[in-house]
Design an enzyme around this catalytic site. Sequence first.
Site, mmCIF file in Angstrom:
data_model
loop_
_atom_site.group_PDB
_atom_site.id
_atom_site.type_symbol
_atom_site.label_atom_id
_atom_site.label_comp_id
_atom_site.label_asym_id
_atom_site.label_seq_id
_atom_site.Cartn_x
_atom_site.Cartn_y
_atom_site.Cartn_z
ATOM 1 N N GLU A 194 54.293 56.939 45.610
ATOM 2 C CA GLU A 194 55.009 56.205 45.438
ATOM 3 C C GLU A 194 54.218 55.698 47.054
ATOM 4 O O GLU A 194 55.688 55.188 47.731
ATOM 5 C CB GLU A 194 57.471 56.037 45.555
ATOM 6 C CG GLU A 194 57.149 56.840 44.363
ATOM 7 C CD GLU A 194 58.440 56.375 44.156
ATOM 8 O OE1 GLU A 194 59.319 56.507 45.448
ATOM 9 O OE2 GLU A 194 59.481 56.759 43.054
ATOM 10 N N GLU A 294 57.624 60.663 37.533
ATOM 11 C CA GLU A 294 58.518 60.506 37.864
ATOM 12 C C GLU A 294 59.191 60.371 37.328
ATOM 13 O O GLU A 294 59.125 58.552 37.040
ATOM 14 C CB GLU A 294 59.605 60.093 39.228
ATOM 15 C CG GLU A 294 58.451 61.242 40.748
ATOM 16 C CD GLU A 294 59.032 60.882 41.752
ATOM 17 O OE1 GLU A 294 60.390 60.072 42.095
ATOM 18 O OE2 GLU A 294 58.790 61.400 42.774
#
Length: 473
Positions: A194, A294
Site C-alpha cells: 500500500e 487484500e
Amino acid sequence: MAPPTPRSCLRVKGTDIVDADGKRVILKGTATGGHTNMENFITGYPGHETEMRAAMLEVLGQEKYDFFFDKFLEYFFTSSDAKFLASLGLNCIRIPINHRHFIDNLNPSVIRPGAFKLIDRIVEACAAEGLYTIIDMHTFPGGQNQGWHSDSGIHKALFWDFKDLQDRMVNLWAEIAKHYQGNTWVAGYNPMNEPADPDHVNLQVFYRRVEKAIREVDPDHILFLDGNTYAMDFSAFKEVLPNCVYAVHDYATMGFPMGEPYTGTPEQNDHLQKSYERKVEFMKSHGVPIWNGEFGPVYASASDEDHDKINAQRYNLLGHQLTIYKKDQISWSIWLYKDIGFQGMVHAAPTSPYIALLAPFLAKKKRLGLDKWGRDDRQVAHVYAPVIEHFRAEIPPAFVDRRYPQLWKIEGHIHRVLRETLFSEILCWEYASYFADKTFDELDALAASFRLENCVRRDGLNEILRRDATESG
C-alpha cells in the site's frame, strides 16, 4: 506425504501466472497479518507496533518481554495453521513483514542475526502442505504511507523524501531475494504494501530500482507490485516491468460499519463492478496478470445488535466479490487469517486468557473508535464534530480537502492525527499495564491464546472461501 516441490518458480506469461509446465495457476489464499507485522485492530493494542512494544518492554523488562513476544510469534502460526488453510483448498499465503525484524534504524546496513529464521519457519510450514508463499514488506522506515500499518508513528509518508531510507530498503530486498533465490515454494515478492506517494512518480522510480536489485541476485521470482494510494491507483503508471504481477486492494465500504448495508441490489453490484474495473484498468490495458492482494469485510461480534443479520450481509458481499474475480480468473488473498474476532478466518476465543485479561481495555478502545479499521463513531462523533467544523470554518474551501490522500478529506486527516496517532500512542501505556507482574506461565498462556487449537473458526467465512477455492481451482 509432503507434496512434490515445484520444478521451477512460478512466472508471468501474458495475463497469467504459470508453473513449470506452462499451466495457469490462480493463487487463492489469505495473509498472516498481525504476526510478523502486528496491527492494532488485529491483536488489540492502540496505535503503532513500535510504540506498543516500547511500552511493553518498560512494563515487562527485557527477559519477560523477549519471552512473551517469542511465544506469541511461535504460537500465532504453526504447522497446524498451514494444514488448516490447505484443507480449505487455498494455495498461497501472503506473509506481511515489519522491516524491523531485519534491520535496526541505528545500524540499518546490517541484517539482524537470525532475521530469516521466523519467516523461513512459515515458508517451510506452508511448503509442507503444498502452499505457496508471497513475501510482503508491510512497513518502511519513515512510512511508505500515512497508515498505522506502516509502523512509522507519524501521519506522513516520509520514506519518499529521503534517499538513504530508500537505499536501505533496496539493499534489504536484495538480501531477501538472495536468501530465497531458487525456493520454488515462494511464489514471489510483494516489495511494498500500500504505497502512498503524494507525487505519484517516486513509487515508479523505487519499483525500477528494487526490481533491478532483486533481479541481479534472483532473476526468477515474480514481483507483485501494488498500485499507488493504498494499492488503488495506477493512473500515473507509465510502464510494465518484466515478470511482474500488478496488485490492487479491493475493499468495499459496504463491508464496514460506516458503510451502507449490502443487500445485493443491482445498483450496489454495479458499484462493486465499476470500482473493481477502475482499479484493474491498467492491468487489462497492458495485458498483465492481476492480483487482489487484500479485500474482505469486517464482522460484527456477538455483543453487537443484529450481528447475525449484519454478518450474513457481509458474507453475501464477499461472495459477490468472488464472483467478480472468478469471471476474470484473477488471483486473490483475503485479509485476514487470524485476529481477536474482528475480521479473521479464525480468532482468539472470548474466554481465552488474552481476551479475558484485556476485555475492559478492548471495550474502551471500541467505544473511543481509536482504530481506523472498521470503527463505529456513534459514541464519539459529538467530540470530534466541533473540531472538524472549526477546521472547515477557518480553512478556505479551495484548500480544506487538498491534503493527500484527498479521498480522506479533512475529517480523515483530523482523525489520523488526533485519534489514531496521538490518543492511541498515549494509551499504549494503559494497554501495557495489563501485563504488569505477569509470571512466565501467565505470559505463555496469554500468547497461547493465538494457537489455532485455542481459537474459534469463523465457519461462514471459511466455507465461502473453501467453495470458491475448490470449485474453480
